[in-house]
Design an enzyme around this catalytic site. Structure first.
Site, mmCIF file in Angstrom:
data_model
loop_
_atom_site.group_PDB
_atom_site.id
_atom_site.type_symbol
_atom_site.label_atom_id
_atom_site.label_comp_id
_atom_site.label_asym_id
_atom_site.label_seq_id
_atom_site.Cartn_x
_atom_site.Cartn_y
_atom_site.Cartn_z
ATOM 1 C CG HIS A 72 -2.088 -0.873 1.124
ATOM 2 N ND1 HIS A 72 -3.350 -0.494 1.478
ATOM 3 C CD2 HIS A 72 -2.198 -2.138 0.657
ATOM 4 C CE1 HIS A 72 -4.192 -1.490 1.255
ATOM 5 N NE2 HIS A 72 -3.520 -2.500 0.768
ATOM 6 C CE1 TYR A 196 -5.472 3.864 8.687
ATOM 7 C CE2 TYR A 196 -6.031 3.822 11.012
ATOM 8 C CZ TYR A 196 -5.253 3.378 9.957
ATOM 9 O OH TYR A 196 -4.256 2.457 10.196
ATOM 10 N N PRO A 288 -4.405 0.331 18.851
ATOM 11 C CG PRO A 288 -6.218 -0.997 18.245
ATOM 12 C CD PRO A 288 -5.627 -0.261 19.397
ATOM 13 C CE LYS A 292 3.818 3.243 13.386
ATOM 14 N NZ LYS A 292 4.131 2.838 12.027
ATOM 15 C CE1 TYR A 380 -1.440 3.941 9.413
ATOM 16 C CE2 TYR A 380 -0.339 2.913 7.556
ATOM 17 C CZ TYR A 380 -1.385 2.955 8.444
ATOM 18 O OH TYR A 380 -2.385 2.014 8.394
#
Ligand code: APR
Ligand code: PHB
Length: 384
Positions: A72, A196, A288, A292, A380
């Site tokens: 991704h 998200y 979560p 990580k 990220y």
């Protein structure tokens, strides 16, 4: 029985440590209280940082990951009736993430350990830690395992951390007033990238595992149970939160798995006492939202492997002495990032209208300023 490193726990931390040590010629025994089947089916997060993928590939356990993992190059933040892409290829060129379920990593590691003749014992009862100050050993099911060093890779609820004498470890923690309800569904993802979503009804996340399996999460009250969430209610709520931009329809399907994950942050310092070294969830957990947990576990055991190799090769304790400090730098960066993502995207009961405006203002900033978006992107995909 004797080994160099006694490892408690066959999660990603314990299994990968055992394998990395094997590649450096160091012996270990892994003691796991659950069955092989149980640990291979335990559904957890599924986002691997570049550094995690590289470690698994270099360790020779990345073959299926390379074949089936989904690379991704961005994620979507959805709020206020619009979606905004955080474009990794532009913000952090050459760095990306791979979506691949944690239990698939666990399966690959177990297969690699067993193929290399590794000693991984499942359904081991009553593991206890002894002699941490000088001559460490483990007892379990009537047996004794002497070792030079013990690695506590037994997760948040394990026995290794509680066996450190009172007063040695400092604890830093925060509980969030909500949980995540997670599901796996037999349905093609409705989006190519993770979404998200922040809504007034709460947070939702659209993730995936394969072209035919999707993974979703809903922010739910901290005391929520799966019984309160029949399938129809889950789909209705996911639709209410995710179908918040024009033209987006969420495809539904059979729900294969459901679970509630508490949202908690926790760190102990130092991650070491005497001959015991803590790694992964045994030493720290993150909510979560930033995905990580697994990545931190992998980073810990990478550092621990180098330190143990130096120790067994030439007796040097310098790297072992610096283990905790080296890991905690990354751990605290991830703690902050996970807290920040969580705060940005969830609704808090005690939030006033002022707090909501601040949240939306920050979301606008992250999705319009390249500097702010880069902060999100570099955390990220994982700090070097
Ligand atoms: N004796 C033996 N094994 C134990 C004991 C015990 N007393 N207590 C716990 N275990 C085992 C658990 O059954 C589990 O298989 O230790 C293992 C710990 O594995 P994880 O919980 O997966 O932790 P870790 O390997 O550190 O991986 C971190 O996993 O928890 C997720 O979200 C977290 O992604 C992160 C990653
Ligand atoms: C998952 O796919 O399970 C997942 C993805 C992203 C997260 C957490 C979990 O932030």
């Amino acid at each position: 029985m004797r080994t160099q490193v006694g490892i408690i726990g066959a999660g990603p931390a314990g299994l990968l440590l055992s394998h990395l040590l094997h590649l450096r010629g160091i012996s270990s025994v892994v003691l796991e209280k659950r069955s092989r089947d149980y640990v291979e089916r335990r559904v957890r997060a599924g986002v691997l940082e570049q550094g995690t993928v590289d470690t698994l590939v270099e360790a020779g356990v990345g073959e299926r990951l390379r074949r089936e993992g989904l690379p991704h190059h961005g994620i979507e933040l959805r709020y206020g009736g619009a979606g905004h892409r955080i474009a990794f290829e532009k913000l952090v060129p050459g760095r990306s993430i791979t979506v691949y379920g944690q239990q698939e990593v666990v399966k690959d590691l177990i297969a690699a350990r067993l193929a290399a003749g590794g000693d991984v014992r499942f359904e081991v009862e009553d593991v206890a830690v002894h002699g941490l100050e000088a001559e460490p050993y483990l007892t379990f099911g009537g047996e004794r395992l002497d070792c030079d060093v013990i690695a506590g890779c037994d997760g948040f609820h394990g026995v290794s951390r509680p066996s450190v004498p009172e007063g040695v470890l400092s604890v830093f923690e925060r509980d969030y007033p909500f949980a995540w309800l997670g599901i796996l569904a037999r349905v093609a993802p409705s989006s190519e990238e993770l979404i998200y979503t922040r809504t007034e009804r709460g947070f939702a996340l659209h993730s995936m595992r394969s072209p035919t399996v999707s993974r979703f999460y809903l922010q739910v009250p901290a005391d929520a149970t799966v019984e309160e969430w029949p399938d129809e209610r889950i789909w209705a709520e996911l639709k209410a939160r995710l179908e918040s931009v024009p033209g987006f329809t969420l495809a539904t399907g059979e729900i294969m798995e459901k679970g509630v994950t508490p949202m908690r942050a926790f760190v102990v310092e130092p991650m070491q006492y005497g001959r015991l070294y803590l790694a992964g969830d045994a030493a720290h957990i993150v909510p979560p939202t930033g995905a990580k947990g697994l990545n931190l576990a992998v980073a810990d055991v990478r550092v621990l492997t180098d330190a143990l190799a130096a120790y067994f090769e030439n007796g040097s304790t310098a790297l072992l002495d610096g283990y905790s400090e080296a890991c905690l730098k990354r751990v605290w960066r991830a703690q902050h990032f996970s807290w920040w993502m969580t705060t940005l995207l969830h609704t808090f009961e005690d939030d006033d209208p002022y707090g909501r405006r601040l949240q939306l203002s920050y979301l606008d900033y992250v999705t319009s300023s390249e500097a702010a978006a880069t902060t999100l992107a570099e955390n990220y995909v994982g700090m070097p």
